[in-house]
Scaffold this motif. Structure first.
Motif, PDB file in Angstrom:
ATOM      1  N   UNK A 295      56.366  40.113  36.712  1.00  0.00           N
ATOM      2  CA  UNK A 295      57.249  38.974  36.423  1.00  0.00           C
ATOM      3  C   UNK A 295      56.694  38.132  35.271  1.00  0.00           C
ATOM      4  N   UNK A 296      55.381  37.946  35.259  1.00  0.00           N
ATOM      5  CA  UNK A 296      54.752  37.151  34.195  1.00  0.00           C
ATOM      6  C   UNK A 296      54.970  37.797  32.835  1.00  0.00           C
ATOM      7  N   UNK A 297      54.915  39.128  32.793  1.00  0.00           N
ATOM      8  CA  UNK A 297      55.159  39.843  31.530  1.00  0.00           C
ATOM      9  C   UNK A 297      56.623  39.692  31.116  1.00  0.00           C
ATOM     10  N   UNK A 298      57.528  39.821  32.065  1.00  0.00           N
ATOM     11  CA  UNK A 298      58.964  39.691  31.781  1.00  0.00           C
ATOM     12  C   UNK A 298      59.284  38.316  31.210  1.00  0.00           C
ATOM     13  N   UNK A 299      58.678  37.274  31.789  1.00  0.00           N
ATOM     14  CA  UNK A 299      58.967  35.890  31.392  1.00  0.00           C
ATOM     15  C   UNK A 299      58.031  35.360  30.307  1.00  0.00           C
TER      16      UNK A 299
ATOM     17  N   UNK B  48      69.011  29.039  27.885  1.00  0.00           N
ATOM     18  CA  UNK B  48      70.310  29.581  28.280  1.00  0.00           C
ATOM     19  C   UNK B  48      70.368  31.079  27.992  1.00  0.00           C
ATOM     20  N   UNK B  49      69.947  31.414  26.775  1.00  0.00           N
ATOM     21  CA  UNK B  49      69.934  32.817  26.354  1.00  0.00           C
ATOM     22  C   UNK B  49      68.978  33.627  27.228  1.00  0.00           C
ATOM     23  N   UNK B  50      67.790  33.055  27.517  1.00  0.00           N
ATOM     24  CA  UNK B  50      66.798  33.750  28.341  1.00  0.00           C
ATOM     25  C   UNK B  50      67.332  34.020  29.749  1.00  0.00           C
ATOM     26  N   UNK B  51      67.989  33.015  30.330  1.00  0.00           N
ATOM     27  CA  UNK B  51      68.524  33.165  31.695  1.00  0.00           C
ATOM     28  C   UNK B  51      69.587  34.260  31.723  1.00  0.00           C
TER      29      UNK B  51
ATOM     30  N   UNK C  96      69.394  41.860  33.124  1.00  0.00           N
ATOM     31  CA  UNK C  96      68.359  42.867  33.385  1.00  0.00           C
ATOM     32  C   UNK C  96      68.148  43.080  34.887  1.00  0.00           C
ATOM     33  N   UNK C  97      68.085  41.968  35.634  1.00  0.00           N
ATOM     34  CA  UNK C  97      67.785  42.053  37.061  1.00  0.00           C
ATOM     35  C   UNK C  97      69.004  42.434  37.888  1.00  0.00           C
ATOM     36  N   UNK C  98      70.199  42.050  37.391  1.00  0.00           N
ATOM     37  CA  UNK C  98      71.433  42.362  38.114  1.00  0.00           C
ATOM     38  C   UNK C  98      71.575  41.631  39.431  1.00  0.00           C
ATOM     39  N   UNK C  99      70.883  40.477  39.572  1.00  0.00           N
ATOM     40  CA  UNK C  99      70.945  39.720  40.835  1.00  0.00           C
ATOM     41  C   UNK C  99      72.156  38.792  40.814  1.00  0.00           C
ATOM     42  N   UNK C 100      72.921  38.806  41.893  1.00  0.00           N
ATOM     43  CA  UNK C 100      74.045  37.888  42.039  1.00  0.00           C
ATOM     44  C   UNK C 100      73.537  36.456  41.902  1.00  0.00           C
TER      45      UNK C 100
END
Length: 360
Positions: A116-120, A172-175, A181-185
């Motif tokens: 997660x740290x790498x992703x963010x 906004x763009x990052x979110x 990418x995550x596909x989470x509802x």
């Protein structure tokens, strides 16, 4: 994935914040709840999270009713406006805290946090305390703490409102990228219509505890179902002029008429005409409606400008290309009648014949 059935929330002082909301959210969808202060959006979000007990109705997540269940057992992660980080813990420990409480083994926790740290892009901050981070970095940590749990549902409570304008646009763009990418509802609450338009798969426009309209950003902007939706979504705000509709003719307060044959099937009535400032033109083509704006204030925006003034006794705004304008001059502006939005005396959208046939 998420289903709200006749959701009602009444507070102890008798205020009914949510009035029988029904909403279905599909798996992987990014839904944004938007509306003015006091419209019930935060009450809905907090009810889904379990931070507020609902008065009646039900909440289902992935086929399971969750409103009687404790918040911790709902498999929901929430990102708050104030980040809600533990100030005495490092970033690593903030990310690990929820997983430790659930008894996840140490090696798995470490793998999840590193990923997660790498992703963010927060791997360089894992040993720092929140006080040593900027607002944007704290926001990333708060999101990381939600992501690391692999929840079924993300809830965002105005997460960008404490950031400056440039950082807000970047986050906004990052979110949006992250959610794709995550596909989470995800359910996201904001009063900022730009956030709503840019982030959402579908927008839910709320007004005084009720849903005014649910639709894609394009549907909400181009086919607002009510005067309220048309006024709330769009920047600068839509212009509204009083008029009369009679036999397919639009009659403005100065007696000027404009043919609108698509509305000829409707009875004679007093209406409001909505005109979006950015859809006005300084050139005439195909006999569009001409309006004369008495210029009062010009706000330059670089490539274009906002021109405010009086038109038919109303304040009126037009977006024009950048050009010198004298105060109090009369500026002719033109609009294609097909781009007009018509609302009845109750503030509800009047449907042209073609759209009405489709709707029925």
């Amino acid at each position: 994935m998420l289903k709200l059935n006749q959701l009602i929330k009444i507070y102890e002082n008798g205020h009914q914040a949510v009035k029988g909301i029904n909403l279905d959210v599909k798996a992987g969808e990014f839904i944004v709840l938007v509306g003015p202060s006091g419209c019930g959006k935060s009450s809905i979000l907090r009810s889904i999270a379990g931070l507020e007990a609902i008065t009646s109705g039900s909440i289902e997540l992935d086929g399971r009713r969750v409103d009687p269940i404790k918040p911790a057992a709902r498999d929901i992660a929430m990102v708050f406006q104030n980040y809600a980080l533990y100030p005495h813990m490092t970033v690593y420990d903030n990310l690990a805290y929820g997983l430790k409480n659930r008894g996840v083994e140490k090696s798995l926790i470490d793998r999840k946090i590193r990923r997660v740290a790498t992703t963010l892009k927060i791997e360089d901050y894992l040993d720092r305390k929140p006080a040593k981070l900027s607002g944007g970095q704290r926001q990333r940590v708060a999101m990381g703490r939600a992501i690391v749990r692999d929840p079924k549902l993300f809830l965002f409570d105005e997460p960008l409102s404490n950031l400056d304008a440039a950082l807000r646009a970047h986050m906004r763009l990052e979110i949006k990228k992250l959610q794709r990418e995550l596909g989470v509802t995800s359910v996201y609450v904001t009063h900022d219509q730009v956030e709503a338009m840019t982030l959402a798969d579908r927008i839910v426009v709320l007004n005084q505890g009720e849903i005014e309209q649910v639709g894609t950003p394009s549907e909400i902007y181009h086919q607002p179902q009510s005067e309220f939706v048309a006024s709330f979504i769009g920047s600068p705000a839509i212009n509204l002029l009083p008029a009369t509709l009679s036999g397919g003719q639009l009659v403005l307060s100065n007696g000027q008429t404009c043919s609108v044959p698509a509305y000829a099937h409707l009875p004679d009535q007093h209406i409001k005409v909505g005109i979006r400032p950015e859809q006005l033109s300084l050139t005439t083509d195909a006999h569009p409606l001409r309006l004369d704006l008495a210029v009062q204030v010009v706000e330059p925006l670089g490539p274009n400008q906002l021109v405010h003034g009086q038109l038919l006794g109303q304040m009126f705004t037009a977006v024009t290309p950048e050009q010198p304008l004298a105060l109090h001059q009369s500026l002719p502006v033109y609009i294609d009648p097909d781009k007009l939005h018509l609302f009845d005396s109750q503030g509800q959208r009047l449907l042209p014949r073609l759209l009405q046939a489709t709707a029925s």
